[in-house]
Design a protein around this motif. Structure first.
Motif, PDB file in Angstrom:
ATOM      1  N   LEU A 122       0.732  -1.287   0.060  1.00  0.00           N
ATOM      2  CA  LEU A 122      -0.035  -0.207  -0.089  1.00  0.00           C
ATOM      3  C   LEU A 122       0.954   1.131   0.061  1.00  0.00           C
ATOM      4  CD1 LEU A 122      -3.429   0.562   0.129  1.00  0.00           C
ATOM      5  CD2 LEU A 122      -2.793   0.973   2.506  1.00  0.00           C
ATOM      6  N   LEU A 123       1.801   1.109   0.990  1.00  0.00           N
ATOM      7  CA  LEU A 123       2.681   2.550   1.042  1.00  0.00           C
ATOM      8  C   LEU A 123       3.592   2.687  -0.210  1.00  0.00           C
ATOM      9  CD1 LEU A 123       3.799   4.567   3.629  1.00  0.00           C
ATOM     10  CD2 LEU A 123       6.025   3.225   2.995  1.00  0.00           C
ATOM     11  N   GLY A 124       4.010   1.563  -0.945  1.00  0.00           N
ATOM     12  CA  GLY A 124       4.871   1.692  -1.917  1.00  0.00           C
ATOM     13  C   GLY A 124       4.116   2.226  -3.301  1.00  0.00           C
ATOM     14  N   SER A 125       2.766   1.582  -3.283  1.00  0.00           N
ATOM     15  CA  SER A 125       2.204   2.185  -4.553  1.00  0.00           C
ATOM     16  C   SER A 125       1.658   3.461  -4.379  1.00  0.00           C
ATOM     17  CB  SER A 125       0.828   1.166  -4.717  1.00  0.00           C
ATOM     18  OG  SER A 125       0.894  -0.064  -4.107  1.00  0.00           O
ATOM     19  N   ALA A 126       1.401   3.768  -3.100  1.00  0.00           N
ATOM     20  CA  ALA A 126       0.723   5.217  -2.824  1.00  0.00           C
ATOM     21  C   ALA A 126       1.950   6.026  -3.237  1.00  0.00           C
ATOM     22  CB  ALA A 126       0.097   5.230  -1.431  1.00  0.00           C
ATOM     23  N   SER A 127       2.936   5.862  -2.633  1.00  0.00           N
ATOM     24  CA  SER A 127       4.195   6.796  -3.087  1.00  0.00           C
ATOM     25  C   SER A 127       4.518   7.062  -4.418  1.00  0.00           C
ATOM     26  CB  SER A 127       5.405   6.153  -1.986  1.00  0.00           C
ATOM     27  OG  SER A 127       6.561   7.110  -2.674  1.00  0.00           O
ATOM     28  N   LEU A 128       4.660   5.761  -4.961  1.00  0.00           N
ATOM     29  CA  LEU A 128       4.867   5.923  -6.702  1.00  0.00           C
ATOM     30  C   LEU A 128       3.790   6.550  -7.287  1.00  0.00           C
ATOM     31  CD1 LEU A 128       7.143   4.591  -8.067  1.00  0.00           C
ATOM     32  CD2 LEU A 128       5.819   2.732  -8.640  1.00  0.00           C
ATOM     33  N   LEU A 129       2.533   6.226  -6.998  1.00  0.00           N
ATOM     34  CA  LEU A 129       1.548   7.356  -7.897  1.00  0.00           C
ATOM     35  C   LEU A 129       1.451   8.736  -7.206  1.00  0.00           C
ATOM     36  CD1 LEU A 129      -1.801   4.936  -7.218  1.00  0.00           C
ATOM     37  CD2 LEU A 129      -0.446   5.565  -9.149  1.00  0.00           C
ATOM     38  N   MET A 130       2.087   9.101  -6.192  1.00  0.00           N
ATOM     39  CA  MET A 130       2.039  10.456  -5.766  1.00  0.00           C
ATOM     40  C   MET A 130       3.034  10.999  -6.626  1.00  0.00           C
ATOM     41  SD  MET A 130       1.511  10.719  -1.698  1.00  0.00           S
ATOM     42  CE  MET A 130      -0.174  11.098  -1.074  1.00  0.00           C
ATOM     43  N   TRP A 131       4.295  10.272  -6.869  1.00  0.00           N
ATOM     44  CA  TRP A 131       5.532  11.016  -7.477  1.00  0.00           C
ATOM     45  C   TRP A 131       5.083  11.166  -8.999  1.00  0.00           C
ATOM     46  CZ3 TRP A 131       9.011  13.816  -5.787  1.00  0.00           C
ATOM     47  CH2 TRP A 131       9.598  13.700  -4.284  1.00  0.00           C
ATOM     48  N   VAL A 132       4.424  10.120  -9.481  1.00  0.00           N
ATOM     49  CA  VAL A 132       3.829  10.151 -10.882  1.00  0.00           C
ATOM     50  C   VAL A 132       2.961  11.456 -10.851  1.00  0.00           C
ATOM     51  CG1 VAL A 132       2.414   9.232 -12.808  1.00  0.00           C
ATOM     52  CG2 VAL A 132       4.072   7.815 -11.574  1.00  0.00           C
ATOM     53  N   GLY A 133       2.197  11.573  -9.774  1.00  0.00           N
ATOM     54  CA  GLY A 133       1.153  12.999 -10.156  1.00  0.00           C
ATOM     55  C   GLY A 133       2.214  14.039  -9.966  1.00  0.00           C
ATOM     56  N   ILE A 134       3.117  14.129  -9.100  1.00  0.00           N
ATOM     57  CA  ILE A 134       4.008  15.392  -8.991  1.00  0.00           C
ATOM     58  C   ILE A 134       4.647  15.652 -10.492  1.00  0.00           C
ATOM     59  CG2 ILE A 134       6.214  16.145  -7.909  1.00  0.00           C
ATOM     60  CD1 ILE A 134       5.544  14.472  -5.242  1.00  0.00           C
ATOM     61  N   VAL A 135       5.254  14.655 -10.961  1.00  0.00           N
ATOM     62  CA  VAL A 135       5.864  14.955 -12.293  1.00  0.00           C
ATOM     63  C   VAL A 135       4.805  15.365 -13.461  1.00  0.00           C
ATOM     64  CG1 VAL A 135       7.162  14.013 -14.016  1.00  0.00           C
ATOM     65  CG2 VAL A 135       7.510  13.333 -11.674  1.00  0.00           C
ATOM     66  N   GLY A 136       3.570  14.797 -13.293  1.00  0.00           N
ATOM     67  CA  GLY A 136       2.651  15.205 -14.387  1.00  0.00           C
ATOM     68  C   GLY A 136       2.036  16.630 -14.020  1.00  0.00           C
ATOM     69  N   ALA A 137       1.698  16.911 -12.770  1.00  0.00           N
ATOM     70  CA  ALA A 137       1.281  18.215 -12.249  1.00  0.00           C
ATOM     71  C   ALA A 137       2.324  19.265 -12.549  1.00  0.00           C
ATOM     72  CB  ALA A 137       0.787  18.318 -10.727  1.00  0.00           C
ATOM     73  N   GLY A 138       3.588  18.895 -12.233  1.00  0.00           N
ATOM     74  CA  GLY A 138       4.561  19.859 -12.805  1.00  0.00           C
ATOM     75  C   GLY A 138       4.461  20.333 -14.015  1.00  0.00           C
ATOM     76  N   ARG A 139       4.219  19.519 -15.036  1.00  0.00           N
ATOM     77  CA  ARG A 139       4.084  19.845 -16.646  1.00  0.00           C
ATOM     78  C   ARG A 139       2.802  20.555 -16.895  1.00  0.00           C
ATOM     79  NH1 ARG A 139       6.015  21.915 -20.764  1.00  0.00           N
ATOM     80  NH2 ARG A 139       6.379  23.100 -19.202  1.00  0.00           N
ATOM     81  N   TRP A 140       1.874  20.050 -16.099  1.00  0.00           N
ATOM     82  CA  TRP A 140       0.590  20.824 -16.496  1.00  0.00           C
ATOM     83  C   TRP A 140       0.426  22.152 -15.962  1.00  0.00           C
ATOM     84  CZ3 TRP A 140      -3.835  19.987 -19.290  1.00  0.00           C
ATOM     85  CH2 TRP A 140      -3.709  18.626 -20.060  1.00  0.00           C
ATOM     86  N   ILE A 141       1.404  22.447 -14.802  1.00  0.00           N
ATOM     87  CA  ILE A 141       1.430  23.952 -14.420  1.00  0.00           C
ATOM     88  C   ILE A 141       1.271  24.802 -15.573  1.00  0.00           C
ATOM     89  CG2 ILE A 141       2.630  25.777 -13.409  1.00  0.00           C
ATOM     90  CD1 ILE A 141       3.243  23.612 -11.147  1.00  0.00           C
ATOM     91  N   ALA A 142       2.103  24.436 -16.641  1.00  0.00           N
ATOM     92  CA  ALA A 142       2.467  25.389 -17.690  1.00  0.00           C
ATOM     93  C   ALA A 142       1.038  25.423 -18.792  1.00  0.00           C
ATOM     94  CB  ALA A 142       3.537  24.951 -18.664  1.00  0.00           C
ATOM     95  N   TYR A 143       0.353  24.693 -18.459  1.00  0.00           N
ATOM     96  CA  TYR A 143      -1.015  24.899 -19.365  1.00  0.00           C
ATOM     97  C   TYR A 143      -2.347  25.116 -18.807  1.00  0.00           C
ATOM     98  CZ  TYR A 143       1.899  22.265 -22.660  1.00  0.00           C
ATOM     99  OH  TYR A 143       2.796  21.741 -23.457  1.00  0.00           O
ATOM    100  N   VAL A 144      -2.398  25.434 -17.464  1.00  0.00           N
ATOM    101  CA  VAL A 144      -3.540  25.826 -16.774  1.00  0.00           C
ATOM    102  C   VAL A 144      -3.510  27.552 -16.638  1.00  0.00           C
ATOM    103  CG1 VAL A 144      -4.596  25.785 -14.611  1.00  0.00           C
ATOM    104  CG2 VAL A 144      -3.626  23.693 -15.441  1.00  0.00           C
ATOM    105  N   GLU A 145      -4.841  27.971 -16.689  1.00  0.00           N
ATOM    106  CA  GLU A 145      -4.585  29.352 -16.914  1.00  0.00           C
ATOM    107  C   GLU A 145      -4.567  30.022 -15.438  1.00  0.00           C
ATOM    108  OE1 GLU A 145      -6.125  31.856 -18.823  1.00  0.00           O
ATOM    109  OE2 GLU A 145      -5.801  30.291 -20.737  1.00  0.00           O
ATOM    110  N   HIS A 146      -3.892  30.972 -15.332  1.00  0.00           N
ATOM    111  CA  HIS A 146      -3.690  31.582 -14.286  1.00  0.00           C
ATOM    112  C   HIS A 146      -3.764  33.296 -14.261  1.00  0.00           C
ATOM    113  CE1 HIS A 146       0.212  32.958 -15.816  1.00  0.00           C
ATOM    114  NE2 HIS A 146       0.428  31.716 -16.187  1.00  0.00           N
ATOM    115  N   GLY A 147      -4.030  33.894 -12.989  1.00  0.00           N
ATOM    116  CA  GLY A 147      -4.076  35.290 -13.262  1.00  0.00           C
ATOM    117  C   GLY A 147      -5.727  35.520 -13.141  1.00  0.00           C
TER     118      GLY A 147
END
Lengths: 162, 138
Positions: free
Chosen positions: B113-138
């Motif tokens: 459980l801990l290993g898969s949760a951690s792995l998924l979170m890191w995948v989410g971190i990398v994915g979200a990092g790239r998506w920051i550039a595509y989301v409207e801000h301001g």
């Protein structure tokens, strides 16, 4: 002739889809980033071993057997997603020098890997005994690989700013 | 300037993401089984913590360069929440392993459980990092 080929690539259903769909490009790009960080990270694990900086107590053969299958799987993902991103604007990308330089660097990485596998790695059984200090040729391969992959990341990121 | 800092940021993510994947996949039992969990942790966790400092520094520079792009961006805050969660999971992993080296071998369900949760979170971190550039801000 070459330009026709690139235009043909842009006109393919997948090239058109990635170009025209607003969320497809960032989604594929995210998978590309995820794949490439695993490619670069896992190659660094091997390179740092060859340079005798990390995993020093482990056999090089054992480490590469464990890590490289993951590298190749991630590389396949990076190649597929990268090709999809490229096909969305093939003519534009191929005119950017950072893109051309990135492709050249990938070829250099392949040559460096080939030299290592046909050279120092063939006699791995002889120098891979405990405690392992890889020969100069192996250290050189590790150092060159590390440098090339950092440049590949830099060029790849740079393409997005042109 | 920004592409250079982003390059440092991505190379650092490569180190942290791969190191965490090595630990998490070993925890789940999918990879690296020739080494004990303690050995895998000792090899990769110091790299995670040190490189995380580089990530926080390069990330802070990127925020200072373009504060509006990050601070009023919901994807940025999603990324920070995932990062906080992933750090907590890693600390739990490390603390239990230090107390008893066989802890995760004796609690397989928790380990998976801990290993898969951690792995998924890191995948989410990398994915979200790239998506920051595509989301409207301001």
């Amino acid at each position: 002739m070459f330009k026709h080929l690139l235009q043909g690539l842009e006109a393919t259903p997948w090239g058109t889809a990635v170009r025209e769909n607003t969320w497809l490009f960032p989604t594929i790009e995210s998978v590309h980033v995820l794949s490439l960080v695993l490619v670069v990270g896992s190659i660094m694990v091997v390179d740092l071993r060859l340079l005798n900086i990390a995993s020093r107590r482990r056999s090089v053969k054992e480490l590469t057997d464990e890590v490289l299958p993951w590298t190749w799987a991630a590389f396949a993902c990076a190649l597929i997603t990268g090709s999809l991103l490229f096909s969305s604007s093939a003519v534009r990308y191929s005119g950017i020098w950072q893109f051309d330089a990135k492709m050249c660097m990938l070829v250099l990485a392949a040559i460096n890997m080939g030299i290592f596998h046909l050279g120092a790695f063939r006699s791995v059984a002889q120098w891979d005994s405990h405690p392992v200090t890889p020969p100069l040729a192996a250290k050189l391969a590790g150092g060159i690989s590390l440098t090339i992959w950092v440049i590949v990341v830099a060029l790849g990121r740079w393409i997005g700013f042109v | 300037m920004i592409p250079t800092v982003q390059t440092v940021h991505i190379v650092s993510i490569a180190i942290v993401m791969t190191s965490m994947a090595m630990v998490d996949l070993r925890l789940v039992g999918v990879a690296g089984r020739r080494q004990s969990l303690t050995e895998v942790g000792a090899r990769f966790l110091p790299w995670v913590w040190c490189t995380l400092v580089v990530l926080l520094c390069s990330g802070t520079i990127l925020i200072i360069a373009e504060p509006g792009r990050e601070l009023i961006n919901q994807v940025f805050w999603l990324k920070m929440s995932l990062l906080a969660g992933a750090i907590v999971l890693t600390l739990i992993f490390q603390t239990m392993l230090r107390r008893r080296s066989g802890f995760w071998e004796n609690h397989r369900a928790a380990a998976v459980l801990l290993g898969s949760a951690s792995l998924l979170m890191w995948v989410g971190i990398v994915g979200a990092g790239r998506w920051i550039a595509y989301v409207e801000h301001g």
